[in-house]
Design a protein around this motif. Structure first.
Motif, PDB file in Angstrom:
ATOM      1  N   ILE A  69       0.883  -0.921  -0.223  1.00  0.00           N
ATOM      2  CA  ILE A  69       0.109   0.193   0.047  1.00  0.00           C
ATOM      3  C   ILE A  69       0.848   1.359  -0.075  1.00  0.00           C
ATOM      4  O   ILE A  69       1.932   1.019   0.567  1.00  0.00           O
ATOM      5  CB  ILE A  69      -0.827  -0.135   1.254  1.00  0.00           C
ATOM      6  CG1 ILE A  69      -1.851  -1.326   1.201  1.00  0.00           C
ATOM      7  CG2 ILE A  69      -1.688   1.425   1.398  1.00  0.00           C
ATOM      8  CD1 ILE A  69      -2.851  -1.282   2.500  1.00  0.00           C
ATOM      9  N   SER A  70       0.546   2.328  -0.807  1.00  0.00           N
ATOM     10  CA  SER A  70       1.375   3.435  -0.956  1.00  0.00           C
ATOM     11  C   SER A  70       0.195   4.709  -0.715  1.00  0.00           C
ATOM     12  O   SER A  70      -0.570   4.358  -1.052  1.00  0.00           O
ATOM     13  CB  SER A  70       2.154   3.681  -2.088  1.00  0.00           C
ATOM     14  OG  SER A  70       1.081   3.639  -3.386  1.00  0.00           O
ATOM     15  N   PHE A  71       0.792   5.635  -0.172  1.00  0.00           N
ATOM     16  CA  PHE A  71       0.018   6.952   0.193  1.00  0.00           C
ATOM     17  C   PHE A  71      -0.108   7.550  -1.325  1.00  0.00           C
ATOM     18  O   PHE A  71       0.882   7.471  -1.956  1.00  0.00           O
ATOM     19  CB  PHE A  71       0.591   7.747   1.237  1.00  0.00           C
ATOM     20  CG  PHE A  71       0.722   6.985   2.503  1.00  0.00           C
ATOM     21  CD1 PHE A  71      -0.471   7.037   3.291  1.00  0.00           C
ATOM     22  CD2 PHE A  71       1.897   6.678   3.052  1.00  0.00           C
ATOM     23  CE1 PHE A  71      -0.478   6.335   4.395  1.00  0.00           C
ATOM     24  CE2 PHE A  71       1.802   6.211   4.429  1.00  0.00           C
ATOM     25  CZ  PHE A  71       0.512   5.902   5.150  1.00  0.00           C
ATOM     26  N   PRO A  72      -1.289   8.127  -1.629  1.00  0.00           N
ATOM     27  CA  PRO A  72      -1.252   8.692  -2.756  1.00  0.00           C
ATOM     28  C   PRO A  72      -0.349   9.792  -3.140  1.00  0.00           C
ATOM     29  O   PRO A  72      -0.103   9.897  -4.332  1.00  0.00           O
ATOM     30  CB  PRO A  72      -2.656   9.498  -2.701  1.00  0.00           C
ATOM     31  CG  PRO A  72      -3.493   8.726  -1.581  1.00  0.00           C
ATOM     32  CD  PRO A  72      -2.367   8.072  -0.628  1.00  0.00           C
ATOM     33  N   ASP A  73       0.079  10.670  -2.184  1.00  0.00           N
ATOM     34  CA  ASP A  73       0.997  11.528  -2.400  1.00  0.00           C
ATOM     35  C   ASP A  73       2.554  11.225  -2.331  1.00  0.00           C
ATOM     36  O   ASP A  73       3.394  12.026  -2.603  1.00  0.00           O
ATOM     37  CB  ASP A  73       0.604  12.925  -1.691  1.00  0.00           C
ATOM     38  CG  ASP A  73      -0.621  13.584  -2.050  1.00  0.00           C
ATOM     39  OD1 ASP A  73      -1.013  13.564  -3.112  1.00  0.00           O
ATOM     40  OD2 ASP A  73      -1.188  14.186  -1.238  1.00  0.00           O
TER      41      ASP A  73
ATOM     42  N   VAL B 137      -0.312   7.169  -6.730  1.00  0.00           N
ATOM     43  CA  VAL B 137      -1.093   7.413  -7.783  1.00  0.00           C
ATOM     44  C   VAL B 137      -1.334   9.061  -8.022  1.00  0.00           C
ATOM     45  O   VAL B 137      -1.249   9.370  -9.188  1.00  0.00           O
ATOM     46  CB  VAL B 137      -2.349   6.796  -7.939  1.00  0.00           C
ATOM     47  CG1 VAL B 137      -2.499   5.237  -8.077  1.00  0.00           C
ATOM     48  CG2 VAL B 137      -3.382   7.255  -6.735  1.00  0.00           C
ATOM     49  N   ALA B 138      -1.307   9.733  -6.993  1.00  0.00           N
ATOM     50  CA  ALA B 138      -1.320  11.163  -7.232  1.00  0.00           C
ATOM     51  C   ALA B 138      -0.087  11.995  -7.005  1.00  0.00           C
ATOM     52  O   ALA B 138      -0.121  13.111  -6.731  1.00  0.00           O
ATOM     53  CB  ALA B 138      -2.353  11.852  -6.326  1.00  0.00           C
ATOM     54  N   TYR B 139       1.230  11.161  -7.154  1.00  0.00           N
ATOM     55  CA  TYR B 139       2.402  11.838  -6.739  1.00  0.00           C
ATOM     56  C   TYR B 139       2.875  13.028  -8.021  1.00  0.00           C
ATOM     57  O   TYR B 139       2.690  12.517  -9.108  1.00  0.00           O
ATOM     58  CB  TYR B 139       3.425  10.845  -6.980  1.00  0.00           C
ATOM     59  CG  TYR B 139       4.802  11.321  -6.619  1.00  0.00           C
ATOM     60  CD1 TYR B 139       5.221  12.001  -5.548  1.00  0.00           C
ATOM     61  CD2 TYR B 139       6.075  11.385  -7.792  1.00  0.00           C
ATOM     62  CE1 TYR B 139       6.432  12.482  -5.187  1.00  0.00           C
ATOM     63  CE2 TYR B 139       7.092  12.060  -7.589  1.00  0.00           C
ATOM     64  CZ  TYR B 139       7.493  12.465  -6.298  1.00  0.00           C
ATOM     65  OH  TYR B 139       8.791  13.196  -6.106  1.00  0.00           O
ATOM     66  N   ASP B 140       3.010  14.211  -7.451  1.00  0.00           N
ATOM     67  CA  ASP B 140       3.397  15.177  -8.312  1.00  0.00           C
ATOM     68  C   ASP B 140       2.398  15.543  -9.371  1.00  0.00           C
ATOM     69  O   ASP B 140       2.658  16.322 -10.473  1.00  0.00           O
ATOM     70  CB  ASP B 140       4.683  14.838  -9.179  1.00  0.00           C
ATOM     71  CG  ASP B 140       5.498  15.893  -9.587  1.00  0.00           C
ATOM     72  OD1 ASP B 140       5.511  17.002  -8.958  1.00  0.00           O
ATOM     73  OD2 ASP B 140       6.351  15.898 -10.622  1.00  0.00           O
ATOM     74  N   ARG B 141       0.890  15.558  -8.955  1.00  0.00           N
ATOM     75  CA  ARG B 141      -0.124  15.947  -9.773  1.00  0.00           C
ATOM     76  C   ARG B 141      -0.681  17.147  -9.349  1.00  0.00           C
ATOM     77  O   ARG B 141      -1.508  17.801 -10.093  1.00  0.00           O
ATOM     78  CB  ARG B 141      -0.966  15.134  -9.688  1.00  0.00           C
ATOM     79  CG  ARG B 141      -0.827  13.647 -10.167  1.00  0.00           C
ATOM     80  CD  ARG B 141      -2.283  12.960 -10.545  1.00  0.00           C
ATOM     81  NE  ARG B 141      -1.942  11.563 -11.069  1.00  0.00           N
ATOM     82  CZ  ARG B 141      -2.926  10.766 -11.507  1.00  0.00           C
ATOM     83  NH1 ARG B 141      -4.067  10.932 -11.216  1.00  0.00           N
ATOM     84  NH2 ARG B 141      -2.488   9.568 -12.120  1.00  0.00           N
ATOM     85  N   LYS B 142       0.041  17.779  -8.519  1.00  0.00           N
ATOM     86  CA  LYS B 142      -0.616  19.188  -7.791  1.00  0.00           C
ATOM     87  C   LYS B 142      -0.050  20.316  -8.979  1.00  0.00           C
ATOM     88  O   LYS B 142       1.133  20.586  -9.446  1.00  0.00           O
ATOM     89  CB  LYS B 142       0.179  19.669  -6.592  1.00  0.00           C
ATOM     90  CG  LYS B 142      -0.633  18.696  -5.434  1.00  0.00           C
ATOM     91  CD  LYS B 142       0.296  19.261  -4.223  1.00  0.00           C
ATOM     92  CE  LYS B 142      -0.291  18.209  -3.120  1.00  0.00           C
ATOM     93  NZ  LYS B 142       0.812  18.165  -1.912  1.00  0.00           N
ATOM     94  N   SER B 143      -0.938  20.800  -9.784  1.00  0.00           N
ATOM     95  CA  SER B 143      -0.525  21.817 -10.668  1.00  0.00           C
ATOM     96  C   SER B 143      -0.843  23.190 -10.222  1.00  0.00           C
ATOM     97  O   SER B 143      -1.438  23.735  -9.266  1.00  0.00           O
ATOM     98  CB  SER B 143      -1.518  21.878 -11.926  1.00  0.00           C
ATOM     99  OG  SER B 143      -2.850  21.916 -11.535  1.00  0.00           O
ATOM    100  N   TYR B 144       0.039  24.037 -10.692  1.00  0.00           N
ATOM    101  CA  TYR B 144       0.183  25.431 -10.213  1.00  0.00           C
ATOM    102  C   TYR B 144      -0.439  26.365 -11.175  1.00  0.00           C
ATOM    103  O   TYR B 144      -0.207  26.473 -12.550  1.00  0.00           O
ATOM    104  CB  TYR B 144       1.444  25.913  -9.951  1.00  0.00           C
ATOM    105  CG  TYR B 144       1.907  27.539  -9.794  1.00  0.00           C
ATOM    106  CD1 TYR B 144       1.478  27.962  -8.695  1.00  0.00           C
ATOM    107  CD2 TYR B 144       2.430  28.492 -10.842  1.00  0.00           C
ATOM    108  CE1 TYR B 144       1.235  29.338  -8.585  1.00  0.00           C
ATOM    109  CE2 TYR B 144       2.314  29.592 -10.597  1.00  0.00           C
ATOM    110  CZ  TYR B 144       2.002  30.380  -9.667  1.00  0.00           C
ATOM    111  OH  TYR B 144       1.849  31.659  -9.457  1.00  0.00           O
TER     112      TYR B 144
END
Length: 144
Positions: free
Chosen positions: A79-83, A88-95
């Motif tokens: 199991i891995s944390f999303p961030d 699955v959500a690693y580096d998906r934060k957009s500026y």
């Protein structure tokens, strides 16, 4: 290029990290909370049983054996944390830059009249401050 460790870990830190990885391994395999808590308590008992060992060679041997045991029991799909880097959500934060709001349709801006009025006021204040601080920039704009 050779691998250079950025920090040296004490034996205590290595044991703590082994314990945490072992606890995470239990979480990977056992999904029912009561069963997982029971296994975690057994794991903690195993670590506490050997915490007062004074012989460093034996303590190091136990640590190596613990690493081997963990490696043999590691989950095939942990199991891995999303961030986290494997999530699955690693580096998906957009500026989204602020100037994007300047391209909103007037009907969209009309839904937030106070915000956009204050925003325009702040933009004017910033322009005033900027040209007072850098008068040569004002001259460049006026010359064009």
């Amino acid at each position: 290029m050779a691998y250079l460790p950025s920090e040296l870990l004490s034996h205590q830190q290595k044991v703590c990290r082994l314990y945490k990885r072992a606890a995470r391994c239990i979480e990977d395999w056992i999904h029912k909370t009561p069963d997982r808590r029971y296994e975690a308590a057994l794991l903690r008992e195993r670590f506490d049983k050997n915490k007062d060992i004074k012989d460093f060679k034996y303590a190091k041997y136990l640590l190596e054996e613990g690493e081997k045991e963990l490696f043999s029991k590691i989950h095939y799909q942990p199991i891995s944390f999303p961030d986290s880097p494997t999530g699955v959500a690693y580096d998906r934060k957009s500026y989204v830059p602020d100037y994007v709001l300047d391209y909103w349709h007037p009907l969209e801006k009309a839904m937030y009249p106070k915000y956009f009025a204050r925003r325009e006021q702040m933009k004017d204040e910033y322009m005033k401050w900027y040209f007072e601080t850098y008068p040569e920039e004002k001259k460049k704009i006026d010359d064009h």
